[in-house]
Enzyme design. Structure first.
Site, PDB file in Angstrom:
ATOM      1  N   HIS A   9       0.840  -1.198   0.000  1.00  0.00           N
ATOM      2  CA  HIS A   9       0.000   0.000   0.000  1.00  0.00           C
ATOM      3  C   HIS A   9       0.879   1.254   0.000  1.00  0.00           C
ATOM      4  O   HIS A   9       2.068   1.201   0.318  1.00  0.00           O
ATOM      5  CB  HIS A   9      -0.892   0.031   1.245  1.00  0.00           C
ATOM      6  CG  HIS A   9      -2.067  -0.894   1.158  1.00  0.00           C
ATOM      7  ND1 HIS A   9      -1.976  -2.234   1.467  1.00  0.00           N
ATOM      8  CD2 HIS A   9      -3.371  -0.683   0.790  1.00  0.00           C
ATOM      9  CE1 HIS A   9      -3.167  -2.793   1.299  1.00  0.00           C
ATOM     10  NE2 HIS A   9      -4.018  -1.897   0.898  1.00  0.00           N
TER      11      HIS A   9
ATOM     12  N   LYS B  28      -0.708   4.771   4.859  1.00  0.00           N
ATOM     13  CA  LYS B  28      -1.597   3.829   5.548  1.00  0.00           C
ATOM     14  C   LYS B  28      -1.147   3.673   7.003  1.00  0.00           C
ATOM     15  O   LYS B  28       0.051   3.555   7.285  1.00  0.00           O
ATOM     16  CB  LYS B  28      -1.560   2.480   4.830  1.00  0.00           C
ATOM     17  CG  LYS B  28      -2.594   1.495   5.323  1.00  0.00           C
ATOM     18  CD  LYS B  28      -2.687   0.303   4.373  1.00  0.00           C
ATOM     19  CE  LYS B  28      -3.621  -0.758   4.925  1.00  0.00           C
ATOM     20  NZ  LYS B  28      -4.985  -0.255   5.172  1.00  0.00           N
TER      21      LYS B  28
END
Lengths: 249, 249, 249, 249
Positions: C135, C139
């Site tokens: 990601h 995050k």
């Protein structure tokens, strides 16, 4: 152009057999001598070998090198166990035979060596870098030595470019989820039945990523790198450590 | 070290806005001027711009460059339409301003540029090489210009290394299955809903493969490359074509 | 066949706009009502909506559902905050309107949902299984909820098949190198500038591996899953939790 | 639970040896008979074999099956050459021995079989689908039979779901760049030194893609699928064609 005359030491072993086969099927190389335990090294001289390949054992490699260097034969060496003291001994023999080249390398898998080199070159252009390696589940160490070495190369390149730590806003993490940090670079090790040896380096910058991936499918993947060494070693007098120095990249 | 003072031409356009934002968030750069249609270029001089970025249009870029070069401002240019004639005109202006640097590049996506460079470097070590590119289905041409350029770079490197054709025993092939041949290198184009712009170069040798993959996730992926240009252009007087020449690899 | 008449709640929000656009460009669906804050829900009835999509907020979703269910309108819901108590309330409304369907799902990215389903199905055929998610670096949690959920599904399937622990001979490991164990399944989280949301599940057995990979390239990747829900929800009366139950795999 | 008693036909051949080794190391199976050319099939009965594995040759497989079926032994068969006529003969033998199971499958690589099954299941949820296969350069046909079969499965699933052609705005294409069309699905074949057998199916929808990838690393990758067959065949009386029917997915 004349073929390079090649001798293989440890020619009857599993690794030696792969090298013999590799030399035999390569353009521009002629296998002139196969030497194994009990054979006289003089066979190499009699056959006119210009370059030898040594993937033997630490107990015999120094005798092999002394003989070959003193007889003007260049050497491509994958045998392990070279301490700084041993390397200095080799340098001494080479000082008396300045036209001879010796390549000693821990890793002849050319795709792995290139991955490490490209990773070093790319590192300073990307905010993020992580390494994922994948090996068969019988491997004893995690991560692999190659992955650690790759991460260190990336960390060095980032440091030289004056880059700070990687962006990472993680606040809640399960233990181990973000891998192990090698000099600031996260490294992840996967152990997977059926696979052999694989490594991917991923770099990320705004809107894009670059991935450099190396897959070894079988245990002969060192052969192409050995052939690069055989073709080049006579042009590189003196001691060279690491195949990457032969790749001109 | 003082920040580099940067002006952006076409600053209100979609691309210009991304560059403005990129300069504003980058270390070591200060945005001093945003110029758009109707604004006087004199704004750049008044603000003390040392480097400008021009992603405008073929109709106005030559006027922009003439003004900037003559005022000692270095230029990073992504605008298209540079014929050999135009390049010569730019070289003429630079001859009178030898301290000024100009970088003109067709592709600032640094992951794509590095993929091409690494592919050229790796090519001579591998028997096989193929290129697969993947783009959104609205793309009009197949394969992409970048993939063609990548394949040509590989073909050139193979030729220089004296390599022959790739091994391929295919006897029965459905039309198109093996891709299109660019100078002997198979290139495959995938068109896939939801994707953006992606390219992978795969190399194979005995027992191993090396893959270099580039993924663009959005349309701002040119920004990091532009910032490399902005940081370097004052150190590279004269005209440079192609970002790869700034990467020192 | 007549088009399904669709109403969108929260139609002016960023997510709502993507759904409106998705419905408008889909075959077989007609957008008949866009409802946002301050609008009366009666608009849905007046327009003849058969199905509504609700990606609004926990504070308003229950009122929306009560109204729609009682008016015979089926509901596709991506709004969060459904406790067991809330679900029971919904079930109560549905008991009085047995022909109405309601789908509540935490994840409408169909590629992610399929990855989880296929991973569950494949798990019992492979000795090894690991999950790698990647990601953007903003995050906050690692690993992602999806990756944890995927690993749990694999662990459940292995348990049901009576499988023991995965093969792993690791003796020397740097802390974190082998990831975090979710119910015995190693999970690795990569945080990479420029990427969006990606997950790969790798399975290994003798001589082979199977990889199932999901890439989200932008924040509208929930739309195709919502459209699957809209097309199916009238055929599935009662409450369904999770898009996977609509996929018939 | 008692072990299943297994006999291997063609046990001395290269494939047979891999199966023998696979049975010997598997939980729940006991190897009771190894039969090769010149051995009597009666050995199987004497040893109490419940299931046999036959990867022999078209000339002998029918005799083997007749004997085994008539002796109540279930059969897992990878031998090729089964015409419809031969299959009907087998069905006849089975009619007289209704408790016996026979599995005949062209492909026992379980990762490849799962890839095909998952591709069929996923197909109707994605606008775009393409298949890329990669094999060693000694392969004679392109694309592989597996890739063609995979593409046909995707095409069938799209047809059943009433889907039209894939989105593709390509106007200018170099010959072969977009692969070969198998029933409307583009298939690309890569031939790469050092690789073995690999296939990836890529699906794309708004903002996302799903990739299902299969890698075979060596020639024993059929063993896990054979073991699935051995464990299941007694529970599936009659003739089954294709390992996918045993996977319950």
């Amino acid at each position: 152009m004349n073929d390079i005359k090649v001798g293989v030491l440890g020619a009857k072993g599993r690794v030696g057999q792969s090298i013999v086969e590799g030399v035999n099927t390569a353009d521009g190389l002629t296998l002139v001598a196969e030497v194994d335990k009990g054979d006289s090294l003089q066979l190499l001289v009699d056959a006119g070998a210009q370059v030898i390949v040594d993937f033997t054992a630490p107990q015999v490699v120094m005798d092999n090198l002394e003989f070959c260097i003193n007889n003007g034969i260049s050497c491509v060496v994958g045998t392990t166990g070279f301490t700084e003291e041993r390397l200095n001994t080799v340098r001494g023999w080479l000082a008396n035979n300045p036209e001879v080249g010796v390549l000693i390398a821990p890793n002849f898998a050319i795709s792995a060596v290139l991955t490490m080199q490209f990773a070093k070159q790319a590192a300073r252009f990307f905010d993020s870098a992580e390494v994922i390696e994948m090996h068969h589940p019988n491997k004893l160490d995690a991560p692999s030595g190659t992955a650690i070495h790759t991460a260190q190369g990336i960390a060095d390149a980032r440091r030289e470019a004056g880059m700070g730590p990687q962006p990472d806003a993680t606040e809640q993490s399960l233990d181990g989820a973000r891998g192990t940090l090698i000099d600031g670079i996260p490294v992840h090790a996967v152990r997977m039945q059926g696979t052999v040896a694989h490594e991917v380096v991923i770099f990320g910058a705004q809107g894009q990523s670059l991935s450099i991936r190396q897959d070894s499918y079988d245990r002969t993947s060192f052969v192409p790198g050995v052939l690069v060494g055989v073709r080049e070693v006579q042009n590189r007098p003196g001691l060279t450590i690491g195949l990457e120095n032969y790749l001109d990249i």
